[in-house]
Enzyme design. Structure first.
Site, PDB file in Angstrom:
ATOM      1  N   ASP A   1     -12.610  -5.919  -3.312  1.00 40.08           N
ATOM      2  CA  ASP A   1     -13.434  -4.950  -4.049  1.00 40.08           C
ATOM      3  C   ASP A   1     -12.850  -3.544  -3.935  1.00 40.08           C
ATOM      4  OD1 ASP A   1     -15.118  -6.991  -4.774  1.00 40.08           O
ATOM      5  OD2 ASP A   1     -16.659  -6.521  -3.287  1.00 40.08           O
TER       6      ASP A   1
ATOM      7  N   HIS B   1      11.587  -7.832  -6.537  1.00 43.69           N
ATOM      8  CA  HIS B   1      10.782  -6.830  -5.840  1.00 43.69           C
ATOM      9  C   HIS B   1      10.660  -7.111  -4.345  1.00 43.69           C
ATOM     10  CE1 HIS B   1       7.964  -3.593  -5.445  1.00 43.69           C
ATOM     11  NE2 HIS B   1       6.948  -4.382  -5.150  1.00 43.69           N
TER      12      HIS B   1
ATOM     13  N   SER C   1       7.240  -1.166  -1.311  1.00 41.85           N
ATOM     14  CA  SER C   1       6.257  -1.063  -2.390  1.00 41.85           C
ATOM     15  C   SER C   1       5.126  -0.096  -1.993  1.00 41.85           C
ATOM     16  CB  SER C   1       5.741  -2.462  -2.750  1.00 41.85           C
ATOM     17  OG  SER C   1       5.126  -2.481  -4.000  1.00 41.85           O
TER      18      SER C   1
END
Length: 263
Positions: free
Chosen positions: A181, A242, A88
């Protein structure tokens, strides 16, 4: 650029093999696979920037940045080149490393990922759900899981994401080890796959292993694979999703091990 944390498996005399995890993951997720492959390789399961035990960064994450981070880590370890497995996000990082620094990558195994930009997916929602949990005073993981149920209803995904919870040494409370964040700020870059116009294709062997039930390596993406990776093979695991290494570890090791010459 700071170094990356990693878990090291196998004899130092063995040839190096790097494993690069996906978004929200860490090298620790790959422990079983790494130990199996360590009979043939010195396996380094890295924590990519802002993940696992690696440092948090100040600037946005994109794939050229992460490819440089891996190349810098290889320099620090005196590893001129290595075989690489990337899943990924880690697969996109590995592809960028191979395309930008081809001399550093001997062969590539790419797990359920293609060298293309992806549209908006569920990742930002996961980040926002984790950000919404006020961890002050919380010491029990079960309490966090309850708080995440509305935002992340899938138990398997929720438990995977909760692997990023660690106990703070100073307060004793739980905290997120992952830099939420920065991931939120960089999510568009992480869905992208930037390519300079003058980039040459990678001509060493590359193996793409895709999940038959996954939408990450669609037939429409195969022209990009053919254009950028001249000596590639593509296989699909029927019904696979996945996270092929977790869903089908035996078959994963059989196919990737055969490509690497480790079976």
């Amino acid at each position: 650029m700071s170094s990356l944390a990693c878990l090291d498996h196998g004899d130092a005399a063995n040839p190096p093999l790097l494993i690069l995890h996906g978004l929200f993951g860490s090298g620790r997720n790959w422990g079983t696979i790494a130990r199996k492959l360590s009979t043939h390789y010195r396996v380094f399961a890295l924590d990519l920037p802002n993940h696992g035990r690696s440092d948090w960064t100040d600037g946005p994450m994109d794939y050229p940045f992460m490819a440089r981070a891996v190349a810098n880590w290889m320099d620090e370890q005196a590893i001129p080149s290595a075989k690489i497995i990337g899943h990924s996000m880690g697969g996109k990082t590995a592809m960028q490393l191979a395309l930008r620094y081809p001399e550093r990558v001997e062969t590539l195994a790419l797990i359920d990922i293609a060298p293309v930009p992806y549209g908006p997916r569920e990742h930002l929602g996961y980040i926002q759900a984790m950000q919404s949990v006020d961890l002050r005073g919380i010491t029990r993981r079960s309490e966090v899981e309850t708080l995440l149920e509305d935002g992340i209803p899938e138990p398997v995904i929720r438990k995977f994401l909760m692997q990023n919870l660690v106990q703070d040494d100073l307060t004793g409370y739980l905290r997120w080890q992952i830099n939420l964040d920065m991931l939120a700020q960089s999510i568009d870059a992480l869905m992208d796959f930037p390519l300079p116009e003058d980039l040459e294709p990678y001509d060493a062997p590359a193996f793409f292993l895709a999940g038959g039930a996954s939408e990450y390596v669609l037939p429409d993406y195969e022209p990009a694979i053919k254009r950028l990776f001249l000596d590639h093979t593509l296989e699909r695991i029927p019904g696979g999703g996945h996270w092929l290494h977790a869903e089908h570890p035996g078959l994963f090791l059989e196919k990737v091990g055969a490509f690497l010459g480790a079976v």
